[in-house]
Design a protein around this motif. Structure first.
Motif, PDB file in Angstrom:
ATOM      1  N   ARG A  87      -5.339  -2.041  -0.345  1.00  0.00           N
ATOM      2  CA  ARG A  87      -4.517  -3.243  -0.426  1.00  0.00           C
ATOM      3  C   ARG A  87      -5.412  -4.452  -0.158  1.00  0.00           C
ATOM      4  NH1 ARG A  87       1.130  -2.222   2.749  1.00  0.00           N
ATOM      5  NH2 ARG A  87      -0.166  -2.222   4.618  1.00  0.00           N
ATOM      6  N   ALA A  88      -5.240  -5.487  -0.963  1.00  0.00           N
ATOM      7  CA  ALA A  88      -5.969  -6.739  -0.756  1.00  0.00           C
ATOM      8  C   ALA A  88      -4.942  -7.834  -0.535  1.00  0.00           C
ATOM      9  CB  ALA A  88      -6.843  -7.073  -1.969  1.00  0.00           C
ATOM     10  N   PHE A  89      -5.103  -8.593   0.546  1.00  0.00           N
ATOM     11  CA  PHE A  89      -4.187  -9.687   0.874  1.00  0.00           C
ATOM     12  C   PHE A  89      -4.950 -11.003   0.729  1.00  0.00           C
ATOM     13  CE2 PHE A  89      -3.124  -5.937   3.416  1.00  0.00           C
ATOM     14  CZ  PHE A  89      -1.801  -5.721   3.048  1.00  0.00           C
ATOM     15  N   ILE A  90      -4.538 -11.832  -0.223  1.00  0.00           N
ATOM     16  CA  ILE A  90      -5.224 -13.088  -0.490  1.00  0.00           C
ATOM     17  C   ILE A  90      -4.375 -14.256   0.010  1.00  0.00           C
ATOM     18  CG2 ILE A  90      -6.329 -14.528  -2.227  1.00  0.00           C
ATOM     19  CD1 ILE A  90      -6.347 -12.123  -4.101  1.00  0.00           C
ATOM     20  N   ASP A  91      -4.911 -15.035   0.944  1.00  0.00           N
ATOM     21  CA  ASP A  91      -4.228 -16.228   1.432  1.00  0.00           C
ATOM     22  C   ASP A  91      -4.295 -17.290   0.331  1.00  0.00           C
ATOM     23  OD1 ASP A  91      -4.048 -18.952   2.694  1.00  0.00           O
ATOM     24  OD2 ASP A  91      -3.716 -17.738   4.496  1.00  0.00           O
ATOM     25  N   LYS A  92      -3.145 -17.730  -0.160  1.00  0.00           N
ATOM     26  CA  LYS A  92      -3.111 -18.632  -1.305  1.00  0.00           C
ATOM     27  C   LYS A  92      -3.607 -20.035  -0.984  1.00  0.00           C
ATOM     28  CE  LYS A  92       0.577 -18.165  -3.973  1.00  0.00           C
ATOM     29  NZ  LYS A  92       1.995 -17.941  -4.413  1.00  0.00           N
ATOM     30  N   SER A  93      -3.574 -20.424   0.271  1.00  0.00           N
ATOM     31  CA  SER A  93      -4.029 -21.766   0.627  1.00  0.00           C
ATOM     32  C   SER A  93      -5.531 -21.827   0.852  1.00  0.00           C
ATOM     33  CB  SER A  93      -3.304 -22.262   1.887  1.00  0.00           C
ATOM     34  OG  SER A  93      -3.580 -21.411   2.986  1.00  0.00           O
ATOM     35  N   SER A  94      -6.096 -20.791   1.453  1.00  0.00           N
ATOM     36  CA  SER A  94      -7.528 -20.798   1.773  1.00  0.00           C
ATOM     37  C   SER A  94      -8.376 -19.927   0.847  1.00  0.00           C
ATOM     38  CB  SER A  94      -7.740 -20.333   3.217  1.00  0.00           C
ATOM     39  OG  SER A  94      -7.405 -18.959   3.348  1.00  0.00           O
ATOM     40  N   GLY A  95      -7.754 -18.959   0.191  1.00  0.00           N
ATOM     41  CA  GLY A  95      -8.498 -18.024  -0.651  1.00  0.00           C
ATOM     42  C   GLY A  95      -9.106 -16.884   0.140  1.00  0.00           C
ATOM     43  N   ALA A  96      -8.901 -16.860   1.459  1.00  0.00           N
ATOM     44  CA  ALA A  96      -9.448 -15.782   2.290  1.00  0.00           C
ATOM     45  C   ALA A  96      -8.781 -14.459   1.920  1.00  0.00           C
ATOM     46  CB  ALA A  96      -9.212 -16.093   3.762  1.00  0.00           C
ATOM     47  N   VAL A  97      -9.576 -13.376   1.981  1.00  0.00           N
ATOM     48  CA  VAL A  97      -9.084 -12.058   1.581  1.00  0.00           C
ATOM     49  C   VAL A  97      -9.265 -11.039   2.708  1.00  0.00           C
ATOM     50  CG1 VAL A  97      -9.161 -10.253  -0.179  1.00  0.00           C
ATOM     51  CG2 VAL A  97      -9.850 -12.593  -0.762  1.00  0.00           C
ATOM     52  N   ARG A  98      -8.250 -10.229   2.919  1.00  0.00           N
ATOM     53  CA  ARG A  98      -8.355  -9.113   3.861  1.00  0.00           C
ATOM     54  C   ARG A  98      -8.108  -7.824   3.086  1.00  0.00           C
ATOM     55  NH1 ARG A  98      -4.828  -6.205   7.381  1.00  0.00           N
ATOM     56  NH2 ARG A  98      -3.028  -7.493   6.791  1.00  0.00           N
ATOM     57  N   TYR A  99      -8.983  -6.837   3.300  1.00  0.00           N
ATOM     58  CA  TYR A  99      -8.861  -5.558   2.612  1.00  0.00           C
ATOM     59  C   TYR A  99      -8.427  -4.474   3.597  1.00  0.00           C
ATOM     60  CZ  TYR A  99     -11.619  -7.953  -0.966  1.00  0.00           C
ATOM     61  OH  TYR A  99     -12.070  -8.846  -1.899  1.00  0.00           O
ATOM     62  N   GLN A 100      -7.544  -3.632   3.142  1.00  0.00           N
ATOM     63  CA  GLN A 100      -7.043  -2.564   4.002  1.00  0.00           C
ATOM     64  C   GLN A 100      -6.894  -1.272   3.200  1.00  0.00           C
ATOM     65  OE1 GLN A 100      -2.739  -2.051   4.975  1.00  0.00           O
ATOM     66  NE2 GLN A 100      -3.338  -2.537   7.084  1.00  0.00           N
ATOM     67  N   LEU A 101      -7.205  -0.158   3.848  1.00  0.00           N
ATOM     68  CA  LEU A 101      -6.902   1.137   3.258  1.00  0.00           C
ATOM     69  C   LEU A 101      -5.613   1.643   3.907  1.00  0.00           C
ATOM     70  CD1 LEU A 101      -8.936   3.945   1.945  1.00  0.00           C
ATOM     71  CD2 LEU A 101      -7.263   4.570   3.688  1.00  0.00           C
ATOM     72  N   TYR A 102      -4.633   1.945   3.094  1.00  0.00           N
ATOM     73  CA  TYR A 102      -3.341   2.436   3.555  1.00  0.00           C
ATOM     74  C   TYR A 102      -3.313   3.944   3.342  1.00  0.00           C
ATOM     75  CZ  TYR A 102       1.773   3.094   3.636  1.00  0.00           C
ATOM     76  OH  TYR A 102       3.050   3.524   3.916  1.00  0.00           O
ATOM     77  N   GLN A 103      -2.908   4.687   4.339  1.00  0.00           N
ATOM     78  CA  GLN A 103      -2.905   6.151   4.255  1.00  0.00           C
ATOM     79  C   GLN A 103      -1.612   6.719   4.817  1.00  0.00           C
ATOM     80  OE1 GLN A 103      -6.047   8.152   3.585  1.00  0.00           O
ATOM     81  NE2 GLN A 103      -4.767   9.991   3.502  1.00  0.00           N
ATOM     82  N   GLU A 104      -1.035   7.676   4.090  1.00  0.00           N
ATOM     83  CA  GLU A 104       0.077   8.453   4.603  1.00  0.00           C
ATOM     84  C   GLU A 104      -0.368   9.901   4.732  1.00  0.00           C
ATOM     85  OE1 GLU A 104       3.602   8.162   2.264  1.00  0.00           O
ATOM     86  OE2 GLU A 104       4.071   6.133   2.935  1.00  0.00           O
ATOM     87  N   ILE A 105       0.042  10.552   5.806  1.00  0.00           N
ATOM     88  CA  ILE A 105      -0.278  11.956   6.011  1.00  0.00           C
ATOM     89  C   ILE A 105       1.001  12.672   6.427  1.00  0.00           C
ATOM     90  CG2 ILE A 105      -1.718  13.626   7.241  1.00  0.00           C
ATOM     91  CD1 ILE A 105      -3.649  11.377   7.859  1.00  0.00           C
ATOM     92  N   THR A 106       1.352  13.725   5.712  1.00  0.00           N
ATOM     93  CA  THR A 106       2.527  14.523   6.019  1.00  0.00           C
ATOM     94  C   THR A 106       2.078  15.913   6.429  1.00  0.00           C
ATOM     95  OG1 THR A 106       3.855  13.286   4.404  1.00  0.00           O
ATOM     96  CG2 THR A 106       4.708  15.426   5.106  1.00  0.00           C
ATOM     97  N   TYR A 107       2.580  16.394   7.551  1.00  0.00           N
ATOM     98  CA  TYR A 107       2.104  17.675   8.102  1.00  0.00           C
ATOM     99  C   TYR A 107       3.146  18.275   9.032  1.00  0.00           C
ATOM    100  CZ  TYR A 107       1.244  14.429  11.921  1.00  0.00           C
ATOM    101  OH  TYR A 107       1.402  13.471  12.881  1.00  0.00           O
ATOM    102  N   SER A 108       2.915  19.489   9.469  1.00  0.00           N
ATOM    103  CA  SER A 108       3.820  20.151  10.404  1.00  0.00           C
ATOM    104  C   SER A 108       3.075  20.440  11.704  1.00  0.00           C
ATOM    105  CB  SER A 108       4.344  21.458   9.801  1.00  0.00           C
ATOM    106  OG  SER A 108       3.267  22.335   9.514  1.00  0.00           O
ATOM    107  N   GLY A 109       3.815  20.924  12.701  1.00  0.00           N
ATOM    108  CA  GLY A 109       3.177  21.271  13.967  1.00  0.00           C
ATOM    109  C   GLY A 109       3.565  20.299  15.058  1.00  0.00           C
ATOM    110  N   GLU A 110       2.659  19.385  15.376  1.00  0.00           N
ATOM    111  CA  GLU A 110       2.908  18.364  16.390  1.00  0.00           C
ATOM    112  C   GLU A 110       2.364  17.032  15.905  1.00  0.00           C
ATOM    113  OE1 GLU A 110       0.286  18.387  19.868  1.00  0.00           O
ATOM    114  OE2 GLU A 110      -0.745  20.121  18.998  1.00  0.00           O
ATOM    115  N   TRP A 111       2.819  15.956  16.547  1.00  0.00           N
ATOM    116  CA  TRP A 111       2.314  14.631  16.189  1.00  0.00           C
ATOM    117  C   TRP A 111       0.800  14.592  16.397  1.00  0.00           C
ATOM    118  CZ3 TRP A 111       4.883  11.358  13.436  1.00  0.00           C
ATOM    119  CH2 TRP A 111       6.284  11.238  13.556  1.00  0.00           C
TER     120      TRP A 111
END
Length: 212
Positions: A87-111
């Motif tokens: 995911r890339a988040f671009i601030d429209k006023s400054s043009g600054a960008v933050r990058y993030q990796l988003y992850q989902e994990i589904t499993y059994s057992g315990e947290w």
């Protein structure tokens, strides 16, 4: 990239398509030859055209995601299912960008209680904090609970550029990262350099259009 899939009972590979190992609390998933061929066929421009860009006149931040770049369905019998994208988040006023990796994990057992991630860099592995986005109990039928954790971690722009720069048509090395769980069980996943390159192309194009 939906490299591995998360949904209940999405991005994991089916048992017949992968080699899963459990070594000292670490689960490792290897793509099949066919899946690797598909990943190697992915190009920066191809990835860019598959991106989703969310923006309108009432938003202050543009959201670019690579959720649809790569998608692989898991099966009911998969021990762990996962899904990740950039995911890339671009601030429209400054043009600054933050990058993030988003992850989902589904499993059994315990947290697993994922709090940190280790990822590869040109100078060796780096550890970074993980932000907890969501936690769900999918089911606890028959005494076995199935959990889903959604987490994210920020990727420095230079690091994403290094991943993108490693793209080599037909022979890219996938970028590796490992989520560390307080439960003692870790989860390793990967990302195609072409996906990172596609996101960067889209960000540069948007900023150029805005004069940033």
């Amino acid at each position: 990239m939906r490299f591995l899939s998360a949904s209940v009972i999405m991005l994991a590979f089916s048992p017949s398509a992968v080699i899963a190992q459990l070594i000292a609390g670490e689960e490792v998933i290897e793509p099949s030859a066919k899946q690797m061929q598909q990943l190697q066929a992915l190009t920066p421009e191809g990835a860019r055209h598959a991106l989703t860009i969310s923006d309108d006149e009432l938003e202050t931040v543009v959201n670019i995601t690579s959720e649809k770049v790569w998608k692989s369905r898991g099966k009911f019998t998969d021990k762990v299912r996962s899904d990740n994208f950039l995911r890339a988040f671009i601030d429209k006023s400054s043009g600054a960008v933050r990058y993030q990796l988003y992850q989902e994990i589904t499993y059994s057992g315990e947290w697993r209680r994922i709090t940190t991630v280790n990822y590869a860099t040109p100078n060796g592995p780096v550890s970074a904090p993980v932000v907890s986005i969501a936690k769900d109990v999918i089911t606890c039928d028959y005494g076995l609970c199935v959990y889903r954790e959604a987490v994210g971690f920020d990727i420095p722009a230079k690091q994403l550029e290094a991943i993108a720069a490693s793209y080599a048509p037909g022979q890219s090395r996938l970028w590796r990262f490992r989520f560390k769980g307080q439960s003692g069980l870790d989860w390793e996943d990967r990302l195609a350099p072409a996906e990172a390159a596609g996101v960067l192309l889209a960000v540069r194009a948007y900023r150029a259009e805005q004069g940033n």
